[in-house]
Design an enzyme around this catalytic site. Structure first.
Site, mmCIF file in Angstrom:
data_model
loop_
_atom_site.group_PDB
_atom_site.id
_atom_site.type_symbol
_atom_site.label_atom_id
_atom_site.label_comp_id
_atom_site.label_asym_id
_atom_site.label_seq_id
_atom_site.Cartn_x
_atom_site.Cartn_y
_atom_site.Cartn_z
ATOM 1 N N ARG A 58 22.325 -54.477 79.365
ATOM 2 C CA ARG A 58 21.717 -55.367 80.795
ATOM 3 C C ARG A 58 22.470 -54.701 81.999
ATOM 4 O O ARG A 58 21.908 -54.614 83.022
ATOM 5 C CB ARG A 58 21.381 -56.592 80.745
ATOM 6 C CG ARG A 58 20.070 -56.835 79.977
ATOM 7 C CD ARG A 58 19.921 -58.322 79.599
ATOM 8 N NE ARG A 58 20.569 -58.214 78.106
ATOM 9 C CZ ARG A 58 21.010 -59.572 77.678
ATOM 10 N NH1 ARG A 58 20.719 -60.677 78.249
ATOM 11 N NH2 ARG A 58 21.445 -59.391 76.415
ATOM 12 N N GLU A 95 30.000 -64.714 73.071
ATOM 13 C CA GLU A 95 29.643 -66.259 72.863
ATOM 14 C C GLU A 95 28.805 -66.447 71.425
ATOM 15 O O GLU A 95 29.199 -67.348 70.895
ATOM 16 C CB GLU A 95 28.652 -66.504 74.014
ATOM 17 C CG GLU A 95 28.250 -67.875 74.118
ATOM 18 C CD GLU A 95 26.924 -68.283 74.838
ATOM 19 O OE1 GLU A 95 26.498 -67.384 75.732
ATOM 20 O OE2 GLU A 95 26.541 -69.391 75.051
HETATM 21 P P1 AMP Z 1 30.199 -62.935 77.643
HETATM 22 O O1 AMP Z 1 31.019 -62.084 77.027
HETATM 23 O O2 AMP Z 1 30.580 -64.444 76.696
HETATM 24 O O3 AMP Z 1 30.847 -63.404 78.983
HETATM 25 O O4 AMP Z 1 28.864 -62.811 77.505
HETATM 26 C C1 AMP Z 1 28.334 -62.043 78.301
HETATM 27 C C2 AMP Z 1 27.297 -61.104 77.874
HETATM 28 O O5 AMP Z 1 26.529 -61.642 76.725
HETATM 29 C C3 AMP Z 1 26.458 -60.689 78.920
HETATM 30 O O6 AMP Z 1 26.401 -59.032 78.842
HETATM 31 C C4 AMP Z 1 25.101 -61.104 78.709
HETATM 32 O O7 AMP Z 1 23.999 -60.132 78.631
HETATM 33 C C5 AMP Z 1 25.138 -61.581 77.197
HETATM 34 N N1 AMP Z 1 25.030 -63.175 77.197
HETATM 35 C C6 AMP Z 1 25.825 -64.031 76.848
HETATM 36 N N2 AMP Z 1 25.357 -65.168 76.898
HETATM 37 C C7 AMP Z 1 23.999 -65.379 77.131
HETATM 38 C C8 AMP Z 1 22.804 -66.120 77.609
HETATM 39 N N3 AMP Z 1 23.060 -67.727 77.384
HETATM 40 N N4 AMP Z 1 21.861 -65.570 77.823
HETATM 41 C C9 AMP Z 1 21.572 -64.166 78.184
HETATM 42 N N5 AMP Z 1 22.591 -63.205 77.632
HETATM 43 C C10 AMP Z 1 23.905 -63.670 77.294
#
Ligand code: AMP
Length: 170
Positions: A58, A95
């Site tokens: 995205r 996550e």
């Molecule tokens: P992080 O690496 O934990 O900051 O997660 C960010 C990445 O994971 C981004 O590229 C988001 O597209 C995806 N992502 C993580 N959690 C979510 C969520 N709750 N909803 C949508 N996309 C998420």
């Protein structure tokens, strides 16, 4: 314009316990998409960014639109095995799950000011890995821009000192 009206919350996707923030209604609305891109491009110009870097997948959609609005180039950060030439890579925790990201090793000029764009800041793992790739390549982080920030996961806490702009906070 209230951008949060264009985000759909999807409980338990892709696994139980995750509140997935679906940005596709925002992308599908020309005014909302333009508003989000214009705000992030204004931040990039303010930070004097010379290049936009966006992670798979995205980050490609939002990042390339922001780069185009700013009149600068775009560099994709991708999953392993997708980029055709020599890459540098970085492993990190998500996550939900684990991931490795790669970038062409010649993508960034020494000292070039880089704006990193992704759809959402959660734990900060993805953008943290992207920061490492840009800095390893010799770039300078001008700023980090997101449509959404999940404040409770404190991604910001992992990214001290970097200017951060998030358009919607949950
Ligand atoms: P992080 O690496 O934990 O900051 O997660 C960010 C990445 O994971 C981004 O590229 C988001 O597209 C995806 N992502 C993580 N959690 C979510 C969520 N709750 N909803 C949508 N996309 C998420």
């Amino acid at each position: 314009m209230k951008l949060s009206d264009y985000i759909k919350n999807v409980p338990d996707f892709p696994i139980k316990g995750i509140q997935f923030k679906d940005i596709t209604p925002l992308l599908a609305d020309a005014k909302a998409f333009k508003n989000a891109v214009d705000q992030l491009a204004a931040f990039g110009r303010e930070m004097k960014a010379e290049m936009v870097v966006g992670p798979d997948a995205r980050g490609f959609i939002i990042g390339s639109a922001v780069a185009n609005a700013m009149g600068v180039g775009f560099v994709p950060v991708r999953k392993p095995g997708k980029l055709p030439r020599a890459t540098i890579q970085y492993d990190y925790d998500l996550e939900y799950g684990k991931n490795t990201l790669c970038m062409h090793q010649d993508a960034i000029r020494q000292g070039q000011r880089v704006l990193i764009i992704d759809d959402l800041l959660a734990t900060g793992g993805t953008v943290g890995a992207t920061v490492k790739l840009v800095e390893t390549a010799g770039g300078t982080i001008a700023g980090l821009g997101f449509i959404i920030e999940l404040v409770d996961l404190d991604g910001r806490g992992k990214l001290p000192g970097y200017p951060i702009k998030a358009l919607i906070q949950y």
